[in-house]
Design an enzyme around this catalytic site. Structure first.
Site, short mmCIF file in Angstrom:
data_model
loop_
_atom_site.label_atom_id
_atom_site.label_comp_id
_atom_site.label_asym_id
_atom_site.label_seq_id
_atom_site.Cartn_x
_atom_site.Cartn_y
_atom_site.Cartn_z
N LYS A 57 0.70 -1.26 -0.02
CA LYS A 57 0.01 -0.12 -0.06
C LYS A 57 0.82 1.25 -0.05
CE LYS A 57 -4.18 -1.76 1.68
NZ LYS A 57 -5.39 -1.72 2.63
N ARG A 88 -4.00 -10.10 5.09
CA ARG A 88 -4.09 -10.39 3.81
C ARG A 88 -3.06 -9.64 2.90
NH1 ARG A 88 -6.71 -6.81 0.09
NH2 ARG A 88 -8.40 -7.71 -1.09
#
Length: 307
Positions: free
Chosen positions: A248, A287
């Protein structure tokens, strides 16, 4: 249950209530108690985006055979859950009509159910009609990035199927979830919002609930880092916590700078570092795009914490 602030020692699994941390995935049990000593010590969720525009792997797995091949690879690398998504949540992505989303995900869910009957499948959607169809096709878990804000009927779908429901914290409408938001105390506000989502899910009859702080969704880089470091404070909600920091923007900005972030393909080691902190703080589901590297790191981390 009170959790020591900023714990650096392994948690004791028996300190967590089994009725909340042992998920019932439509008749199959998934142990999400922090502090497990086996293997990586947490459940690893492999990301399978069947979208043309996801920020990291958009367009790579649109064909069913490519998606099945990628899922096989992640399962062999240690994933216990495959999370199938048909709509990107990257900045600027447009919402997808339910019919188009189903056209993307249902053939993949059906193929994975046939090919890997023992695998747990999650469907990443906030639309009840997509969720219901995916469960009918063989999915086991629902992953709602709006935390029931977009459509509370998601909880009714989960309850009717006896499926776990992942509630992610976010603000705004689909298509605008990553826009910057203002927080006076990000951890406290995320915790309060997740508590409301849990209450709504419980009222609808959902038994197995997972919380997700929504790293990267409307939080600044500093707020994302703070949330990772304060995951243990969110565990006072008495629910398993999923963390998703893989590749991210905060990882890129931390490795480079906000104006010149490290490219997506160079964010693996940074993602692993943030993940390690989160697991030490009590995250029990991770995740990730990078299952093999994540599983290896977690296995060594877990064996060291329990040495």
């Amino acid at each position: 249950m009170p959790i020591p602030a900023h714990s650096t020692a392994p948690f004791a699994p028996n300190a967590f209530p089994a009725d909340r941390f042992m998920l019932n995935c439509r008749g199959r049990s998934l142990d999400c108690r922090p502090g497990r000593e086996d293997g990586p010590g947490v459940q690893v969720m492999g990301i399978l985006n069947v979208t043309p525009d996801s920020f990291s792997d958009g367009g790579e797995f649109l064909a069913v055979e490519d998606a099945v091949s990628r899922a096989a690879e992640m399962l062999s690398e240690g994933a216990s859950i495959i999370d199938v998504g048909g709509e990107s949540t990257r900045p600027g992505a447009e919402p997808v009509p339910p019919e188009d989303e189903m056209d993307r995900v249902l053939p993949v869910v059906e193929a994975l159910t046939d090919e890997f009957p023992d695998a747990l499948l999650s469907i990443d959607t906030y639309k009840p009609e997509v969720a219901r169809a995916a469960l009918d096709a063989g999915a086991h878990i629902l992953n709602d990035v709006t935390g029931l804000r977009h459509d509370p009927a998601m909880a009714e779908v989960a309850a009717a199927a006896d499926a776990p429901l992942i509630l992610m914290h976010s603000k705004g409408a689909p298509g605008d979830l990553t826009a910057p938001r203002e927080y006076a105390d990000v951890t406290a506000e995320v915790r309060d919002a997740l508590a409301q989502s849990i209450e709504a899910a419980e009222a609808a009859g959902v038994d197995s609930i997972v919380i997700d702080p929504g790293f990267g969704f409307g939080k600044s880089h500093a707020e994302n880092r703070r949330l990772i470091n304060e995951i243990d404070e969110l565990l006072t909600l008495d629910r398993p916590l999923l963390m998703g920091v893989s590749r991210k923007s905060t990882i890129g900005a931390t490795l480079g700078s906000p104006d010149n972030p490290a490219p997506v393909e160079d964010r693996l080691f940074g993602s692993l570092g943030a993940t390690a902190v989160g697991v030490i703080r009590g995250a029990s589901i991770v995740r990730t795009h990078d299952v093999a590297a994540t599983t290896e790191m977690l296995t060594v981390l877990n064996s060291t914490l329990h040495a």
